[in-house]
Design a protein around this motif. Structure first.
Motif, PDB file in Angstrom:
ATOM      1  N   LEU A 264      19.777  80.290  23.363  1.00 19.79           N
ATOM      2  CA  LEU A 264      21.225  80.352  23.576  1.00 19.79           C
ATOM      3  C   LEU A 264      21.832  78.968  23.814  1.00 19.79           C
ATOM      4  O   LEU A 264      23.056  78.819  23.866  1.00 19.79           O
ATOM      5  N   VAL A 265      20.976  77.946  23.955  1.00 20.52           N
ATOM      6  CA  VAL A 265      21.510  76.590  24.010  1.00 20.52           C
ATOM      7  C   VAL A 265      22.268  76.379  22.698  1.00 20.52           C
ATOM      8  O   VAL A 265      21.831  76.839  21.647  1.00 20.52           O
ATOM      9  N   HIS A 266      23.399  75.773  22.749  1.00 21.06           N
ATOM     10  CA  HIS A 266      24.307  75.632  21.596  1.00 21.06           C
ATOM     11  C   HIS A 266      25.040  76.933  21.296  1.00 21.06           C
ATOM     12  O   HIS A 266      25.746  77.012  20.299  1.00 21.06           O
ATOM     13  N   GLY A 267      24.876  77.956  22.147  1.00 13.89           N
ATOM     14  CA  GLY A 267      25.553  79.237  21.922  1.00 13.89           C
ATOM     15  C   GLY A 267      27.065  79.080  21.914  1.00 13.89           C
ATOM     16  O   GLY A 267      27.773  79.872  21.310  1.00 13.89           O
ATOM     17  N   LEU A 268      27.563  78.075  22.597  1.00 14.19           N
ATOM     18  CA  LEU A 268      29.001  77.816  22.600  1.00 14.19           C
ATOM     19  C   LEU A 268      29.311  76.446  22.009  1.00 14.19           C
ATOM     20  O   LEU A 268      30.357  75.877  22.249  1.00 14.19           O
ATOM     21  N   HIS A 350      26.905  88.301  20.670  1.00 10.84           N
ATOM     22  CA  HIS A 350      26.287  87.076  20.153  1.00 10.84           C
ATOM     23  C   HIS A 350      25.125  86.653  21.058  1.00 10.84           C
ATOM     24  O   HIS A 350      24.011  86.388  20.591  1.00 10.84           O
ATOM     25  N   ALA A 351      25.396  86.581  22.356  1.00  7.10           N
ATOM     26  CA  ALA A 351      24.361  86.154  23.305  1.00  7.10           C
ATOM     27  C   ALA A 351      23.178  87.116  23.289  1.00  7.10           C
ATOM     28  O   ALA A 351      22.021  86.703  23.356  1.00  7.10           O
ATOM     29  N   HIS A 355      19.327  86.211  22.337  1.00  3.29           N
ATOM     30  CA  HIS A 355      18.163  86.518  23.161  1.00  3.29           C
ATOM     31  C   HIS A 355      17.118  87.295  22.386  1.00  3.29           C
ATOM     32  O   HIS A 355      15.920  87.173  22.649  1.00  3.29           O
ATOM     33  N   GLU A 358      15.172  84.666  20.805  1.00  3.92           N
ATOM     34  CA  GLU A 358      14.195  84.111  21.755  1.00  3.92           C
ATOM     35  C   GLU A 358      13.024  85.076  21.950  1.00  3.92           C
ATOM     36  O   GLU A 358      11.856  84.656  22.003  1.00  3.92           O
TER      37      GLU A 358
ATOM     38  N   ARG B 139      25.145  74.169  29.611  1.00  6.97           N
ATOM     39  CA  ARG B 139      23.892  74.443  28.916  1.00  6.97           C
ATOM     40  C   ARG B 139      24.176  75.174  27.599  1.00  6.97           C
ATOM     41  O   ARG B 139      23.625  74.850  26.551  1.00  6.97           O
ATOM     42  N   LEU B 140      25.074  76.153  27.656  1.00  3.06           N
ATOM     43  CA  LEU B 140      25.382  76.948  26.469  1.00  3.06           C
ATOM     44  C   LEU B 140      26.107  76.138  25.404  1.00  3.06           C
ATOM     45  O   LEU B 140      26.140  76.515  24.235  1.00  3.06           O
ATOM     46  N   SER B 141      26.701  75.035  25.834  1.00  4.52           N
ATOM     47  CA  SER B 141      27.398  74.192  24.867  1.00  4.52           C
ATOM     48  C   SER B 141      26.457  73.158  24.269  1.00  4.52           C
ATOM     49  O   SER B 141      26.881  72.302  23.502  1.00  4.52           O
ATOM     50  N   GLY B 142      25.181  73.244  24.654  1.00  2.00           N
ATOM     51  CA  GLY B 142      24.216  72.296  24.118  1.00  2.00           C
ATOM     52  C   GLY B 142      24.370  70.919  24.725  1.00  2.00           C
ATOM     53  O   GLY B 142      23.779  69.954  24.247  1.00  2.00           O
ATOM     54  N   THR B 173      33.282  73.401  23.712  1.00  2.00           N
ATOM     55  CA  THR B 173      34.339  73.832  22.816  1.00  2.00           C
ATOM     56  C   THR B 173      35.569  74.128  23.660  1.00  2.00           C
ATOM     57  O   THR B 173      35.505  74.208  24.881  1.00  2.00           O
ATOM     58  N   TYR B 259      11.659  90.086  27.964  1.00  2.00           N
ATOM     59  CA  TYR B 259      12.669  90.427  26.969  1.00  2.00           C
ATOM     60  C   TYR B 259      12.822  91.935  26.786  1.00  2.00           C
ATOM     61  O   TYR B 259      12.945  92.431  25.679  1.00  2.00           O
ATOM     62  N   TYR B 344      35.720  85.042  24.509  1.00  2.00           N
ATOM     63  CA  TYR B 344      34.419  84.970  23.825  1.00  2.00           C
ATOM     64  C   TYR B 344      33.423  84.163  24.660  1.00  2.00           C
ATOM     65  O   TYR B 344      32.294  84.598  24.898  1.00  2.00           O
ATOM     66  N   ALA B 351      26.662  87.491  29.407  1.00  2.00           N
ATOM     67  CA  ALA B 351      25.364  87.920  28.879  1.00  2.00           C
ATOM     68  C   ALA B 351      24.263  86.949  29.305  1.00  2.00           C
ATOM     69  O   ALA B 351      23.149  87.362  29.635  1.00  2.00           O
TER      70      ALA B 351
END
Lengths: 376, 376
Positions: A264-268, A350-351, A355, A358, B139-142, B173, B259, B344, B351
């Motif tokens: 999920l890193v880069h998820g946003l 999306h998240a 996962h 992952e 973190r989610l934004s990378g 973002t 998971y 979003y 999540a």
């Protein structure tokens, strides 16, 4: 060839040679032609470019998806799958055993087969992606997982239903229902277009040229002069080495730690393109498939399936599917003028699919580790 | 008491009795009073109901959070933490060893201590929740994870920055930046209110009554007549049994499968309340704490810490924090008139935190399993 096997001084005695490759290619080509005949018989194409016929046909496929179902249509889907299946195997074998085949023929053939299986696979991919996303929306809503054909109706129904727990009827919130409807609209449109494109492809002269070449291949494989007596194992081993090297470059230590939150890193991230971190995994998926096909060539007739190879391959298929589903949810969220509740549901979705990505990496790591440890 | 330990016919010789409980309570009460003095000295309250003073004070805390920092303010935070720490221990011991204490006194004392530690803990909880959510957004934004004090600036900065990869500067973002700003607004407001409430509480006659009672406790523990010679172990064992029973009711088999996607079920459910599935885990967290405090009473002076108990407790703290952070993200998404991109990002964040919940359950399962297997 029989002599060759009887000659005790021949170092290739009892091992698969170019002859085995030729037999494999002939079998796959025959399978391709059988699937093509079935596809034409069941109305899957062959009626010309079908510029006018496509919408009607697409409409009937939408009906099928909503649970109407036709025996012929199902057979047509099976036939298309079989076509892709043999096209992939022929193409993969041409790649792995390239030095044993007429290079001009081989280099002309491969892109055509790739075009064909890509074009034929797209419709099914959109359909599977939509089903995956709708089932995930239901799971995320705490609803019992519904069979695919009733999902659509439930989405529409619960959009009208008042909020409140009714899990057995699918208690989607307005946001989840709207997200589902939006995804359905977008992916159904994409699928319809893919269907038209596939129909056009099957009626095109480009396709007829490929089909003709495959028909020739079914009886006559253009091996090089030395191929019939050449041991296939070094080329198969090279394919395996390419796979092993690519797997060695994967972040398997991280993948083996559950909940590493890497996917999920880069998820946003502002980059709307597919996650670059998925690329090496997609590459391994292709190399694993090439390795598996090479093993099929080597061990023709041996019906024993390498279960661990299959498990690893399934994990990578799941990785690819979840990766593409996550991208579709992110893409849908960029639709102008959607409601915040819809966007929120798409973010959760999306998240969730990231996962799944992952989880698939973890599953691959587990399967592959097992393989390495217990390999003979 | 010294005699008691020397009497060879006394079955409780050498084991912790009510005397040990009294010593523990006296020590915790003394610690409470020390923390209270420090808190007053560092300006954490004591200046009356502070209806007028609270906003100014809250403003200074916001300044601190943004990286200004004051030694006094830090000490004040430490003092409040120490106050809560001893209040929890006194309250927990009153609960576990209830039969050994004056019931009227004990029953009057516990709700007051719970009120106190609840009121004092809220401000810190909001602060920690905001920090957790902002770090997750990064973190989610990378982006590289930034230290807490630079997050705010980066959020604002990147909201203006053009899209494009610049991970070292925090490439949020617009959606992530807006979500961060919204969460910051809402949680800072909640924290400011909690701060005012805490100041009011510390200046209230209700608080002074608790402090007076604790002051008495520091020298005089109201044990029952038989308590000084009563073995503490059966009551401590009962606390452990309650813990074991509650853990036995947890879905640990599921939690042990990475998971399993359980924590996000209901992620889009129409019910806006905290996830009901988290309840049993929160309950185990409290019972684990009671068990740990009972062990502290029994093994006073023994500085060895049960690392596995601590690890399990930390996993449950993480579970609680992630659960509440996920709820805060969902709550923020219900703010009227937010942009779809903000919603979003909040969906992805929700999540993500629900997966943190799942990861914490897995960590607890691993820690607890280890404990059961290697316990003497």
């Amino acid at each position: 060839m029989a002599q060759q096997h009887l000659d005790p001084t021949d170092p290739t005695a009892g091992v698969a040679t170019g002859e085995a490759l030729a037999a494999y290619l002939r079998a796959q080509a025959t399978e391709f032609l059988r699937a093509l005949r079935l596809h034409r018989k069941t109305g899957g194409g062959g009626s010309g470019p079908a510029h006018g016929g496509a919408p009607a046909r697409a409409k009937s496929r939408v009906g099928e998806y909503a649970g109407v179902g036709e025996n012929g249509a199902e057979q047509s889907v099976d036939a298309a799958r079989a076509l892709r299946r043999s096209a992939r195997r022929i193409s993969g074998s041409l790649h792995t055993f390239r030095p044993l085949l007429d290079p001009d023929w081989s280099e002309a053939m491969r892109p055509e087969l790739a075009w064909l299986s890509g074009t034929l696979g797209l419709e099914h991919a959109y359909e599977a992606r939509l089903e995956r996303l709708l089932l995930a929306l239901h799971r995320l809503s705490g609803a019992a997982v519904l069979p695919a054909q009733t999902v659509d109706a439930a989405v529409l129904e619960s959009a009208r239903a008042p909020a409140g727990p009714a899990p057995e009827r699918g208690n989607l919130t307005v946001g989840a229902a709207k997200a589902g409807a939006l995804l359905e609209r977008q992916l159904t449109l994409a699928r319809t277009r893919a269907h038209s494109t596939a129909l056009q492809a099957l009626g095109s002269s480009r396709f007829h040229a490929v089909a003709d070449k495959v028909a020739v291949l079914a009886s006559e494989v253009p091996l090089t002069l030395i191929a019939p007596s050449t041991d296939l194992r070094p080329l198969a081993a090279a394919a395996e080495e390419r796979l092993t090297a690519a797997i060695g470059a994967l972040p398997l230590v991280t993948a083996g730690h559950p909940y590493n939150a890497e996917a999920l890193v880069h998820g946003l991230s502002p980059d709307p393109s597919p996650h670059p971190q998925d690329g090496p995994w997609h590459q391994v998926r292709l190399l694993l498939r090439l390795h598996r096909y090479a093993q099929e060539v080597l061990h023709a007739g041996d019906s024993a399936v390498d279960v661990r190879l299959l498990t690893a391959g399934q994990a990578l298929n799941r990785h690819r599917d979840a990766s593409e589903a996550a991208a579709a949810a992110a893409q849908a969220a960029r639709t102008p003028r959607i409601a915040p509740a819809t966007a929120y549901a798409l973010g959760v979705l999306h998240a969730d699919q990231r996962h799944e990505v992952e989880a698939a990496r973890f599953a691959f790591q587990q399967a592959w580790q097992k393989q390495t440890v217990s390999a003979p």
